[in-house]
Design an enzyme around this catalytic site. Structure first.
Site, PDB file in Angstrom:
ATOM      1  N   GLU A   1       0.773  -1.212   0.010  1.00 40.61           N
ATOM      2  CA  GLU A   1      -0.027  -0.029  -0.048  1.00 40.61           C
ATOM      3  C   GLU A   1       0.853   1.254  -0.007  1.00 40.61           C
ATOM      4  O   GLU A   1       0.444   2.278   0.623  1.00 40.61           O
ATOM      5  CB  GLU A   1      -1.088   0.081   1.274  1.00 40.61           C
ATOM      6  CG  GLU A   1      -1.897  -1.127   1.057  1.00 40.61           C
ATOM      7  CD  GLU A   1      -2.746  -1.289   2.445  1.00 40.61           C
ATOM      8  OE1 GLU A   1      -3.890  -1.684   2.440  1.00 40.61           O
ATOM      9  OE2 GLU A   1      -2.314  -0.928   3.662  1.00 40.61           O
TER      10      GLU A   1
HETATM   11  C1  TNX Z   1      -4.460  -3.701   4.749  1.00 44.64           C
HETATM   12  S1  TNX Z   1      -2.972  -5.920   3.525  1.00 44.64           S
HETATM   13  C2  TNX Z   1      -3.146  -3.673   5.174  1.00 44.64           C
HETATM   14  C3  TNX Z   1      -2.955  -3.043   6.544  1.00 44.64           C
HETATM   15  C4  TNX Z   1      -4.335  -3.112   7.523  1.00 44.64           C
HETATM   16  C5  TNX Z   1      -5.188  -4.022   6.969  1.00 44.64           C
HETATM   17  C6  TNX Z   1      -6.528  -4.213   7.528  1.00 44.64           C
HETATM   18  C7  TNX Z   1      -1.883  -5.068   4.046  1.00 44.64           C
HETATM   19  C8  TNX Z   1      -0.595  -5.776   3.654  1.00 44.64           C
HETATM   20  N1  TNX Z   1      -2.088  -4.119   4.551  1.00 44.64           N
HETATM   21  O1  TNX Z   1      -2.371  -2.064   6.742  1.00 44.64           O
HETATM   22  O2  TNX Z   1      -4.175  -2.980   8.870  1.00 44.64           O
HETATM   23  O3  TNX Z   1      -5.526  -4.045   5.722  1.00 44.64           O
HETATM   24  O4  TNX Z   1      -7.152  -5.209   7.530  1.00 44.64           O
END
Ligand code: TNX
EC number: 3.2.1.52
Length: 505
Positions: free
Chosen positions: A317
């Site tokens: 992300e």
């Molecule tokens: C996505 S999946 C994220 C996290 C959040 C989570 C909550 C991923 C690698 N990153 O930053 O905590 O969703 O479900």
């Protein structure tokens, strides 16, 4: 509880203690058909072995740590710590035998008859796995006679705990480690830094923890581990054959670091601390030299604290980092990790850069069809599977689950159990799949009871996917085996979701 406090005190005082398991109360035993994860083979025989006044544990020097752990497990049932004796002839003993090939995995064999118990493995880690099976079989002071042969399907059987969104103390993480051990999980991935908090003291950049660690989601209390506490946690895990993989997420998810050191931001201005739950708004400054001096320091200290081979560098992300910058950054940081003698684990987004031959991509997408990750897997990138719609332990079970999120899916126990890691990722060779991990993000979780409610019973379901041979996979049998675990959870004080899919005992 008192025991726990006393031990915590001793550890804090730097006194080394014997490895003591959480005691199991009486009459919780399951039968050979109810062991979770399902063993390769398990058969009951006639009779039972009952721990009596003369019962001992026998173990050679290399099995002594596991023997001490077992003595702790059996203490409430036995009413005393069973003496640990040298191997010798004669019965009325629980023999821990290191024999046979020193296989690289946690294979073991368990034989119980009226005269005693023999647990055999090539490595102490296999004895430890066998002790967990024994724990499930123990009913009062006795163990039903029978035979188990067992070996793990995947070498990597993981759980992740996010201690950044909410902070969890060493004692709380240790409690979770004990629970992971019950189901033969051997890897704990600790998500140590994110926008909302930095949780490990770094000597060369002290404000990361003292300022960046001072808060949490919703403005809840923050916290961080001193390096001494962190070392104790790593040692506690190692005593249970659990390897900790520490994660510092980058180049995104770094607001706590930017807030602590203004020079890490491209504009040289420190943002305020963040207590919300948005993702994707922060980035390290990819084109500044100081970014890489910072990472060399942090990764160097992390490597020195980490006996295991992997460091996790996040990489998910990074919505505020340009795609080109992301590639530059991830390639450079992989080199820094390698220079400190460690291998890289990262979220699967790393495949957009050039994974090193030893880099492992942790898959969190919600589809089985991801051509870029499959192509990387064909080129040799190892894959740990954590598909968010199947393996995320922070997803709600149903719309009215009071905790957790639902962006990836609602995940009931049957969903968590209902997939095959070996064939899940389309186009990926089975040899690329290192195993399975259940991540637990903690935006909505504050207590051990919260952790347990989300992890139980889905964690044992994932553990079975990771450990048991595919031939044992069967929902109608699994739901009965899972039901049989509940008395053990009650005895251990584990909070769990009473899924209506399971005929709880
Ligand atoms: C996505 S999946 C994220 C996290 C959040 C989570 C909550 C991923 C690698 N990153 O930053 O905590 O969703 O479900």
């Amino acid at each position: 509880m008192l025991l726990r406090l006393v031990l915590a005190g001793l550890v804090a005082a730097g006194v080394s203690t014997a490895v003591v398991a959480e005691p199991v109360a009486a009459t919780t035993g399951t039968g050979y058909a109810d062991i979770v994860p399902a063993p390769v083979s398990a058969h009951a025989a006639a009779g039972r072995f009952t721990i009596g006044r003369g019962t001992t544990i026998s173990a050679g020097p290399s099995a002594r740590g596991v023997a001490q752990y077992l003595a702790g497990v059996l203490r409430p049932a036995a009413g005393r710590p069973l003496p640990i004796v040298r191997p010798g002839p004669g019965g009325d003993t629980i023999a821990l035998v290191l024999a046979g090939p020193d296989t690289a995995d946690e294979s073991y064999r368990l034989d119980v008859d009226g005269r005693g118990v023999t647990l055999t493995a090539g490595r102490a880690a296999g004895l430890f796995a066998g002790v967990q099976t024994l724990r499930q079989l123990l009913a009062g002071r006795s163990i039903p006679a029978g035979h188990v042969t067992d070996a793990p399907r995947f070498a990597y059987r993981g759980a992740m705990l996010d201690v950044a969104r909410h902070f969890f103390t060493v004692a709380q993480v240790e409690r979770y480690i004990d629970q992971l051990s019950l189901y033969k999980i051997n890897t704990l991935h600790l998500h140590l830094a994110d926008d909302q908090g930095w949780r490990l003291f770094i000597n060369s950049w002290p404000r990361l923890a003292t300022f960046g660690g001072s808060t949490a989601v919703d403005g809840d209390p923050g916290g961080y581990y001193t390096q001494a506490q962190y070392r104790a946690l790593v040692a506690y895990a190692a005593d249970r054959y659990v390897t900790i993989i520490p994660e510092i997420d980058m180049p995104g998810h770094v607001n706590a670091a930017l807030a602590s050191y203004a020079e890490l931001s491209c504009d040289g201005v420190a943002p305020p601390l963040y207590t919300g739950t948005e993702v994707g708004f922060s980035t390290l400054c990819v084109n500044k030299d100081i970014t890489y001096r910072f990472l060399d320091d942090v990764i160097g200290e992390l490597a020195a604290l980490t006996p295991g081979p992997y460091l996790h560098i996040g990489g998910d992300e990074a919505h505020s980092t340009s795609p080109a910058d992301y590639v530059t950054f991830m390639n450079r940081v992989q080199g820094i990790v390698a220079a400190h003698g460690k291998k890289v684990q990262a979220w699967h987004n790393v495949v957009a850069a050039t994974p090193l031959p030893t880099t492992v991509a942790q898959y969190w997408d919600t589809t089985d069809d991801n051509p870029a990750v499959a192509a990387a897997a064909r080129s040799g990138t190892g894959v740990v599977l954590s598909p968010a719609n199947l393996a995320y332990l922070d997803m709600k079970y149903n719309p009215s689950t009071p905790l957790g999120q639902d962006w990836a899916a609602l995940i009931e126990v049957r969903d968590a159990y209902g997939w095959d890691p070996g064939s899940y990722l389309l186009g990926a060779p089975p040899s690329a799949i290192r195993g399975v991990e259940g991540p637990l993000w903690t935006e909505t979780l504050r207590t051990s009871a919260d952790i347990e409610y989300m992890a139980f019973p889905r964690l044992p379901a994932l553990a079975e996917l990771a450990w048991s041979p595919p031939s044992t996979h069967d929902w109608s049998a699994f739901r009965l085996r899972l039901a049989a675990q509940a008395p053990l959870w009650r005895a251990l004080g584990i909070n769990f979701y009473r899924s209506p899919q399971i005929p709880w005992k």
